[in-house]
Write a protein that holds these residues in place. Structure first.
Motif, mmCIF file in Angstrom:
data_model
loop_
_atom_site.group_PDB
_atom_site.id
_atom_site.type_symbol
_atom_site.label_atom_id
_atom_site.label_comp_id
_atom_site.label_asym_id
_atom_site.label_seq_id
_atom_site.Cartn_x
_atom_site.Cartn_y
_atom_site.Cartn_z
ATOM 1 N N ALA A 1 0.825 -1.215 0.000
ATOM 2 C CA ALA A 1 0.000 0.000 0.000
ATOM 3 C C ALA A 1 0.857 1.263 0.000
ATOM 4 O O ALA A 1 1.988 1.276 0.501
ATOM 5 C CB ALA A 1 -0.914 -0.003 1.228
ATOM 6 N N THR A 2 0.287 2.320 -0.563
ATOM 7 C CA THR A 2 1.008 3.588 -0.690
ATOM 8 C C THR A 2 1.305 4.209 0.671
ATOM 9 O O THR A 2 2.302 4.909 0.833
ATOM 10 C CB THR A 2 0.164 4.584 -1.518
ATOM 11 N N ASP A 3 0.450 3.955 1.653
ATOM 12 C CA ASP A 3 0.665 4.632 2.935
ATOM 13 C C ASP A 3 1.577 3.855 3.891
ATOM 14 O O ASP A 3 1.655 4.171 5.071
ATOM 15 C CB ASP A 3 -0.663 5.001 3.607
ATOM 16 N N ASN A 4 2.278 2.849 3.395
ATOM 17 C CA ASN A 4 3.306 2.207 4.222
ATOM 18 C C ASN A 4 4.454 3.179 4.455
ATOM 19 O O ASN A 4 4.839 3.923 3.552
ATOM 20 C CB ASN A 4 3.881 0.983 3.502
ATOM 21 N N LYS A 5 5.007 3.121 5.637
ATOM 22 C CA LYS A 5 6.195 3.937 5.931
ATOM 23 C C LYS A 5 7.432 3.084 5.632
ATOM 24 O O LYS A 5 7.559 1.959 6.124
ATOM 25 C CB LYS A 5 6.137 4.338 7.408
ATOM 26 N N VAL A 6 8.323 3.650 4.824
ATOM 27 C CA VAL A 6 9.477 2.885 4.341
ATOM 28 C C VAL A 6 10.758 3.324 5.054
ATOM 29 O O VAL A 6 10.987 4.518 5.243
ATOM 30 C CB VAL A 6 9.636 3.101 2.818
ATOM 31 N N VAL B 1 9.640 6.278 -4.641
ATOM 32 C CA VAL B 1 9.220 7.598 -5.124
ATOM 33 C C VAL B 1 8.136 7.385 -6.180
ATOM 34 O O VAL B 1 7.054 7.981 -6.128
ATOM 35 C CB VAL B 1 10.413 8.377 -5.727
ATOM 36 N N MET B 2 8.406 6.489 -7.118
ATOM 37 C CA MET B 2 7.434 6.202 -8.184
ATOM 38 C C MET B 2 6.112 5.714 -7.594
ATOM 39 O O MET B 2 5.040 6.003 -8.110
ATOM 40 C CB MET B 2 7.985 5.122 -9.126
ATOM 41 N N GLY B 3 6.205 4.964 -6.512
ATOM 42 C CA GLY B 3 5.011 4.382 -5.888
ATOM 43 C C GLY B 3 4.301 5.329 -4.933
ATOM 44 O O GLY B 3 3.306 4.953 -4.315
ATOM 45 N N GLY B 4 4.810 6.552 -4.779
ATOM 46 C CA GLY B 4 4.114 7.558 -3.977
ATOM 47 C C GLY B 4 4.352 7.440 -2.481
ATOM 48 O O GLY B 4 3.573 7.965 -1.686
ATOM 49 N N ARG B 5 5.413 6.769 -2.084
ATOM 50 C CA ARG B 5 5.645 6.585 -0.635
ATOM 51 C C ARG B 5 6.736 7.493 -0.075
ATOM 52 O O ARG B 5 7.039 7.427 1.107
ATOM 53 C CB ARG B 5 6.058 5.125 -0.343
ATOM 54 N N SER B 6 7.332 8.309 -0.923
ATOM 55 C CA SER B 6 8.569 8.981 -0.491
ATOM 56 C C SER B 6 8.372 10.341 0.141
ATOM 57 O O SER B 6 9.240 10.809 0.864
ATOM 58 C CB SER B 6 9.478 9.162 -1.715
ATOM 59 N N GLY B 7 7.249 11.008 -0.139
ATOM 60 C CA GLY B 7 7.166 12.428 0.208
ATOM 61 C C GLY B 7 8.022 13.217 -0.770
ATOM 62 O O GLY B 7 8.181 12.795 -1.928
ATOM 63 N N ASN B 8 8.596 14.325 -0.298
ATOM 64 C CA ASN B 8 9.358 15.180 -1.217
ATOM 65 C C ASN B 8 10.851 15.164 -0.912
ATOM 66 O O ASN B 8 11.248 14.946 0.236
ATOM 67 C CB ASN B 8 8.838 16.616 -1.122
ATOM 68 N N LEU B 9 11.620 15.423 -1.951
ATOM 69 C CA LEU B 9 13.078 15.469 -1.792
ATOM 70 C C LEU B 9 13.449 16.766 -1.085
ATOM 71 O O LEU B 9 13.052 17.846 -1.505
ATOM 72 C CB LEU B 9 13.757 15.386 -3.161
ATOM 73 N N GLN B 10 14.204 16.637 0.010
ATOM 74 C CA GLN B 10 14.579 17.826 0.773
ATOM 75 C C GLN B 10 15.997 18.263 0.406
ATOM 76 O O GLN B 10 16.719 17.535 -0.269
ATOM 77 C CB GLN B 10 14.512 17.497 2.269
ATOM 78 N N GLU B 11 16.349 19.444 0.905
ATOM 79 C CA GLU B 11 17.672 19.978 0.552
ATOM 80 C C GLU B 11 18.811 19.088 1.025
ATOM 81 O O GLU B 11 19.877 19.048 0.415
ATOM 82 C CB GLU B 11 17.836 21.372 1.129
ATOM 83 N N ASN B 12 18.584 18.369 2.112
ATOM 84 C CA ASN B 12 19.648 17.499 2.638
ATOM 85 C C ASN B 12 19.780 16.192 1.855
ATOM 86 O O ASN B 12 20.503 15.290 2.255
ATOM 87 C CB ASN B 12 19.417 17.208 4.128
ATOM 88 N N GLY B 13 19.040 16.082 0.749
ATOM 89 C CA GLY B 13 19.158 14.892 -0.098
ATOM 90 C C GLY B 13 18.283 13.736 0.367
ATOM 91 O O GLY B 13 18.307 12.653 -0.221
ATOM 92 N N MET B 14 17.482 13.967 1.429
ATOM 93 C CA MET B 14 16.619 12.902 1.935
ATOM 94 C C MET B 14 15.171 13.169 1.539
ATOM 95 O O MET B 14 14.755 14.319 1.424
ATOM 96 C CB MET B 14 16.704 12.828 3.451
ATOM 97 N N TRP B 15 14.418 12.093 1.375
ATOM 98 C CA TRP B 15 12.987 12.218 1.065
ATOM 99 C C TRP B 15 12.234 12.341 2.380
ATOM 100 O O TRP B 15 12.522 11.621 3.344
ATOM 101 C CB TRP B 15 12.523 11.007 0.257
ATOM 102 N N SER B 16 11.236 13.254 2.382
ATOM 103 C CA SER B 16 10.613 13.627 3.659
ATOM 104 C C SER B 16 9.883 12.478 4.345
ATOM 105 O O SER B 16 9.764 12.450 5.559
ATOM 106 C CB SER B 16 9.640 14.795 3.435
ATOM 107 N N ASN B 17 9.389 11.509 3.582
ATOM 108 C CA ASN B 17 8.577 10.463 4.204
ATOM 109 C C ASN B 17 9.326 9.135 4.362
ATOM 110 O O ASN B 17 8.725 8.114 4.681
ATOM 111 C CB ASN B 17 7.303 10.259 3.377
#
Ligand SMILES: Cc1ncc(COP(=O)(O)O)c(C=O)c1O
Length: 411
Positions: free
Chosen positions: A120-125, A140-156
């Motif tokens: 499911a998309t709402d799993n925390k990875v 990211v493609m599957g919608g689980r990542s949130g957004n790319l932050q300045e520190n190079g990490m995805w928010s979710n």
């Protein structure tokens, strides 16, 4: 007009290896006489084991006869290969599987990327950092990542650091995650977890109902006794882990394409309404719909890697690559660099000297030694300050590259 899956647009444009290729092409254009040695991309250089070549020739002959012709095969793989896998990769470790728990595929990249289809998309990875980029990009493609932050990490996405400071042993995540990617022996760091260290992860996953996605594409490179060859060596892992394997680095199948994924029958996930479902059943459904099986020829080639000759030939090639890794580690250390990995994996993870960034080290090594590796930061923020060299090259290239690096660093 058709709408695109917007998640794809979140992915940063240029891929690590494309960036490297561009820089190397520019350097070569400006320095046409230089001979650049590439110890970067993780592709193999040695030919297939003779046993696989013979088996694949014979498989083609099968297809040339009406009696032994094979058209579409089972989506899950031929039983001859599933059974050979169980008998050779698992039974000697005291682990048993039914053939329906083994899904033969065209490689671990596809499977580690595609597994997200059934989650499911709402799993925390959660991921270890640095990491093989496919795990993050496919989420990211599957919608689980949130957004790319300045520190190079995805928010979710939850990252757990692996650096020299913690001897590359990731801490268990403090926040709740539902899915955790582990890759051991590790690409890119070349480091591993011992049996006890992996047990901590399995115990944690069982206690917290986490699904571990365990990528052991480099299992064949393990040399140390206390490093497990499969996550299922740990009690309870069948209840919390999927294991991905590949013939790419084991038997030079990067171009042939074959791997497999183990999805134990007792492994469960929940539905939106809280009912339990067997992941095996859902993965089987996914594969039957979207995958038509690895080719008969390929699977015969993979099967042959387990024959007596096949095993010997595979071992010889792996010993050859690990011989490169040993030389690289010794020479780099002699040149004053600090290295990690390279003992149970074909990657040597180098600490950049004097606090240099990964890309600065890349540029200098390219210009001063004409050697190309992979900047560690390309595998995640915790890879900053590190550099990956692969042991898959030719011996003479490896020796020459080490000579050049030593000369460069002496100056
Ligand atoms: C950790 C890891 N998993 C999977 C793969 C891909 O394997 P395959 O060639 O079977 O798709 C690689 C290839 O570099 C890898 O490093």
């Amino acid at each position: 007009m058709a709408k695109i899956n917007d998640n794809f647009l979140k992915l940063p444009g240029s891929y690590l290896f494309a960036n490297i290729a561009q820089k190397v092409a520019k350097f070569k254009k400006e320095n046409p006489d230089s001979k650049v040695i590439k110890l970067g991309i993780g592709d193999v250089t040695q030919p297939l084991p003779q046993a696989s070549i013979d088996a694949m020739h014979a498989a083609i002959e099968d297809l040339a006869t009406k009696e032994r012709f094979h058209g579409y095969g089972p989506e899950q793989g031929y039983k001859f290969l599933q059974d050979t896998i169980i008998d050779n990769d698992y039974k000697p470790l005291g682990i048993d599987f039914d053939s329906s728990e083994i899904f033969v595929s065209d490689g671990a990249k596809s499977d580690t990327g595609n597994i997200g289809d059934i989650l499911a998309t709402d799993n925390k990875v959660g991921v270890t950092d640095p990491i093989y980029p496919v795990y993050i990009d496919s989420n990211v493609m599957g919608g689980r990542s949130g957004n790319l932050q300045e520190n190079g990490m995805w928010s979710n996405i939850t990252y757990t650091k692996c650096t020299a400071e913690n001897s590359f042993i990731p801490e268990l995540p403090k926040e709740k995650v539902d899915i955790m990617y582990l890759c051991y022996p590790n690409n890119p760091t070349g480091t591993t977890l011992t049996r006890n260290q992996l047990k901590e992860w399995v115990d944690w996953a069982l206690a917290n109902e986490v699904l571990i996605l365990f990528d052991s594409a480099y299992e064949a490179y393990i040399t140390e006794e206390n490093v497990p060859h499969s996550i299922y060596e740990i009690d309870g892992a069948k209840k919390c882990a999927i294991e991905f394997r590949s013939y790419s680095k084991t038997a030079g199948f990067t171009g042939v394409r074959c791997g497999y994924t183990v999805v134990p029958k007792e492994l469960m996930a929940t539905t939106n309404t809280g009912e339990k479902v067997a992941i095996n059943k859902i993965w089987n459904r996914r594969q039957c719909t979207k995958f038509n099986g690895a080719s008969y020829i390929t699977q015969r080639g993979a099967e042959a890697t387990y024959s007596e000759q096949g095993k010997e030939q595979v071992k010889m090639t792996i010993d050859f690559y690990m011989g490169n890794a040993k030389i690289m580690k010794e020479e780099l250390e002699a040149a004053g660099l600090t290295t990690f990995g390279g003992l149970n994996a074909p990657y040597v993870w180098v600490k950049t000297p004097k606090g240099m960034t990964s890309w600065d080290f890349f540029d200098e090594m390219l210009h001063k030694a004409n050697v190309v590796g992979t900047p560690g930061v390309g595998f995640g923020p915790s890879g900053e300050g590190y550099y990956r060299l692969s042991a898959f090259g030719e011996r003479e290239d490896c020796l020459e590259a080490m000579k050049r690096i030593k000369n460069w660093l002496k100056k």
